[in-house]
Design an enzyme around this catalytic site. Structure first.
Site, PDB file in Angstrom:
ATOM      1  N   ARG A   1       1.123  12.088  -9.490  1.00  0.00           N
ATOM      2  CA  ARG A   1       1.427  10.892  -9.265  1.00  0.00           C
ATOM      3  C   ARG A   1       2.914  10.581  -9.698  1.00  0.00           C
ATOM      4  O   ARG A   1       3.204   9.638  -8.944  1.00  0.00           O
ATOM      5  CB  ARG A   1       0.597   9.978  -9.742  1.00  0.00           C
ATOM      6  CG  ARG A   1      -1.016   9.571  -9.319  1.00  0.00           C
ATOM      7  CD  ARG A   1      -1.412   8.324  -9.825  1.00  0.00           C
ATOM      8  NE  ARG A   1      -3.147   8.521  -9.407  1.00  0.00           N
ATOM      9  CZ  ARG A   1      -3.751   8.191  -8.547  1.00  0.00           C
ATOM     10  NH1 ARG A   1      -2.975   7.718  -7.504  1.00  0.00           N
ATOM     11  NH2 ARG A   1      -4.742   8.082  -8.440  1.00  0.00           N
TER      12      ARG A   1
ATOM     13  N   GLU B   1       0.910  -1.319   0.050  1.00  0.00           N
ATOM     14  CA  GLU B   1      -0.034  -0.177   0.191  1.00  0.00           C
ATOM     15  C   GLU B   1       0.938   1.317   0.038  1.00  0.00           C
ATOM     16  O   GLU B   1       1.732   1.200   0.453  1.00  0.00           O
ATOM     17  CB  GLU B   1      -0.886   0.034   1.168  1.00  0.00           C
ATOM     18  CG  GLU B   1      -2.391  -0.234   1.088  1.00  0.00           C
ATOM     19  CD  GLU B   1      -3.194   0.765   0.758  1.00  0.00           C
ATOM     20  OE1 GLU B   1      -2.635   1.877  -0.410  1.00  0.00           O
ATOM     21  OE2 GLU B   1      -4.450   1.040   1.023  1.00  0.00           O
ATOM     22  N   ASP B   2       0.150   2.330  -0.543  1.00  0.00           N
ATOM     23  CA  ASP B   2       0.910   3.559  -0.418  1.00  0.00           C
ATOM     24  C   ASP B   2       1.058   4.339   0.920  1.00  0.00           C
ATOM     25  O   ASP B   2       2.101   4.599   1.501  1.00  0.00           O
ATOM     26  CB  ASP B   2       0.369   4.590  -1.741  1.00  0.00           C
ATOM     27  CG  ASP B   2      -0.922   4.735  -1.326  1.00  0.00           C
ATOM     28  OD1 ASP B   2      -1.621   4.155  -0.400  1.00  0.00           O
ATOM     29  OD2 ASP B   2      -1.609   5.340  -2.153  1.00  0.00           O
TER      30      ASP B   2
ATOM     31  N   PHE C   1      -1.235  16.318   4.146  1.00  0.00           N
ATOM     32  CA  PHE C   1      -1.467  15.479   2.828  1.00  0.00           C
ATOM     33  C   PHE C   1      -0.479  15.766   1.929  1.00  0.00           C
ATOM     34  O   PHE C   1      -0.130  16.573   1.545  1.00  0.00           O
ATOM     35  CB  PHE C   1      -2.816  16.465   2.352  1.00  0.00           C
ATOM     36  CG  PHE C   1      -3.495  15.537   1.362  1.00  0.00           C
ATOM     37  CD1 PHE C   1      -4.347  14.648   1.399  1.00  0.00           C
ATOM     38  CD2 PHE C   1      -3.158  15.913  -0.171  1.00  0.00           C
ATOM     39  CE1 PHE C   1      -4.699  13.712   0.282  1.00  0.00           C
ATOM     40  CE2 PHE C   1      -3.524  15.059  -1.230  1.00  0.00           C
ATOM     41  CZ  PHE C   1      -4.427  14.204  -1.160  1.00  0.00           C
TER      42      PHE C   1
ATOM     43  N   ASP D   1      -3.644   5.768   6.459  1.00  0.00           N
ATOM     44  CA  ASP D   1      -3.801   6.818   7.113  1.00  0.00           C
ATOM     45  C   ASP D   1      -4.950   6.510   8.408  1.00  0.00           C
ATOM     46  O   ASP D   1      -4.624   6.391   9.387  1.00  0.00           O
ATOM     47  CB  ASP D   1      -4.791   7.646   6.083  1.00  0.00           C
ATOM     48  CG  ASP D   1      -5.196   9.121   6.406  1.00  0.00           C
ATOM     49  OD1 ASP D   1      -4.448   9.637   7.279  1.00  0.00           O
ATOM     50  OD2 ASP D   1      -5.966   9.756   5.755  1.00  0.00           O
TER      51      ASP D   1
HETATM   52  P1  5GP Z   1      -7.201   5.212   4.777  1.00  0.00           P
HETATM   53  O1  5GP Z   1      -8.244   4.397   4.597  1.00  0.00           O
HETATM   54  O2  5GP Z   1      -6.120   4.455   5.602  1.00  0.00           O
HETATM   55  O3  5GP Z   1      -7.809   6.445   5.343  1.00  0.00           O
HETATM   56  O4  5GP Z   1      -6.549   5.877   3.429  1.00  0.00           O
HETATM   57  C1  5GP Z   1      -5.871   5.056   2.699  1.00  0.00           C
HETATM   58  C2  5GP Z   1      -5.858   5.758   1.349  1.00  0.00           C
HETATM   59  O5  5GP Z   1      -6.129   7.216   1.452  1.00  0.00           O
HETATM   60  C3  5GP Z   1      -4.552   5.568   0.782  1.00  0.00           C
HETATM   61  O6  5GP Z   1      -4.303   4.383  -0.057  1.00  0.00           O
HETATM   62  C4  5GP Z   1      -4.366   6.841  -0.094  1.00  0.00           C
HETATM   63  O7  5GP Z   1      -4.990   6.415  -1.526  1.00  0.00           O
HETATM   64  C5  5GP Z   1      -5.265   7.842   0.491  1.00  0.00           C
HETATM   65  N1  5GP Z   1      -4.314   8.819   1.383  1.00  0.00           N
HETATM   66  C6  5GP Z   1      -4.488   8.748   2.836  1.00  0.00           C
HETATM   67  N2  5GP Z   1      -3.721   9.794   3.024  1.00  0.00           N
HETATM   68  C7  5GP Z   1      -3.465  10.436   1.820  1.00  0.00           C
HETATM   69  C8  5GP Z   1      -2.572  11.474   1.565  1.00  0.00           C
HETATM   70  O8  5GP Z   1      -1.790  12.242   2.484  1.00  0.00           O
HETATM   71  N3  5GP Z   1      -2.303  11.867   0.277  1.00  0.00           N
HETATM   72  C9  5GP Z   1      -2.631  11.133  -0.679  1.00  0.00           C
HETATM   73  N4  5GP Z   1      -2.580  11.504  -2.131  1.00  0.00           N
HETATM   74  N5  5GP Z   1      -3.738  10.129  -0.587  1.00  0.00           N
HETATM   75  C10 5GP Z   1      -3.963   9.862   0.951  1.00  0.00           C
END
Ligand code: 5GP
Length: 173
Positions: free
Chosen positions: A163, A97-98, A150, A101
């Site tokens: 990206r 995963e990238d 962010f 959050d």
């Molecule tokens: P979560 O479900 O953990 O809140 O979010 C995961 C997904 O939200 C990540 O795979 C990503 O696509 C997006 N995301 C969360 N934080 C960021 C951020 O700081 N920047 C970007 N571009 N995407 C984020």
């Protein structure tokens, strides 16, 4: 387009990924295959660099889920947009995963992949924002822990842009 401020430089990302690849390989018996499941689209660059830093016993597949829309906050809603091409039964699977959050996306991914009976299931995230966590989710390999900002670049987008940046950057308001 807004301006960006570099948070983690490309060279630093590359050297951390080489270390992570070494850590991962050391955790599995030498003859075991490792199957990486990348989460599109954000994880594509991390996946590409991670597999190149690993040995040939690696296979890979991709899955696409929707988490964020065009904004910068999670909706909590996760949908599978593209499923895997092959099954996971009996395989050593690592989710790639990238960023983690709130943890909602990863929690969901882990649940649905666990239900496919892999031999083992672990998770590698390039970035983690622990202060934002809403669910307790286990991440076995973390590249960098960052503050609640962010970020874009290195696969991560804002409205599908940025990206392609080689660095991870903060989007200026
Ligand atoms: P979560 O479900 O953990 O809140 O979010 C995961 C997904 O939200 C990540 O795979 C990503 O696509 C997006 N995301 C969360 N934080 C960021 C951020 O700081 N920047 C970007 N571009 N995407 C984020």
């Amino acid at each position: 387009m807004s301006t960006t401020t570099v948070l983690i430089r490309s060279e630093e990302i590359q050297s951390r990924i080489r270390a992570l690849a070494g850590e991962i390989e050391a955790d599995y018996p030498p003859n075991d295959e490792i199957h990486l499941v990348g989460v599109l689209k954000g994880g594509f660059m991390f996946m590409a660099d991670l597999v190149r830093a690993m040995s040939s016993r690696v296979t890979l597949d991709f899955m696409a889920v929707s988490s964020y829309g065009k904004g910068t906050r999670s909706s909590g809603e996760v949908r599978v947009l593209k499923d895997l091409d092959s099954g996971l039964e009996g395989r050593n699977v690592i989710i790639v995963e990238d960023i983690v959050d709130t943890g909602l996306t990863l929690h969901y991914m882990q649940d649905i992949l666990k239900a496919r009976f892999p031999r083992s299931l672990r998770t590698a995230c390039l970035l983690s924002k622990p202060s934002r966590r809403q669910v307790d989710v286990k991440v076995d390999y973390i590249g960098f822990t960052i503050e609640d900002r962010f970020v874009v670049g290195y696969g991560l987008d804002y409205g599908e842009k940025y990206r392609n940046l080689p660095d991870i950057a903060i989007l200026n308001e």
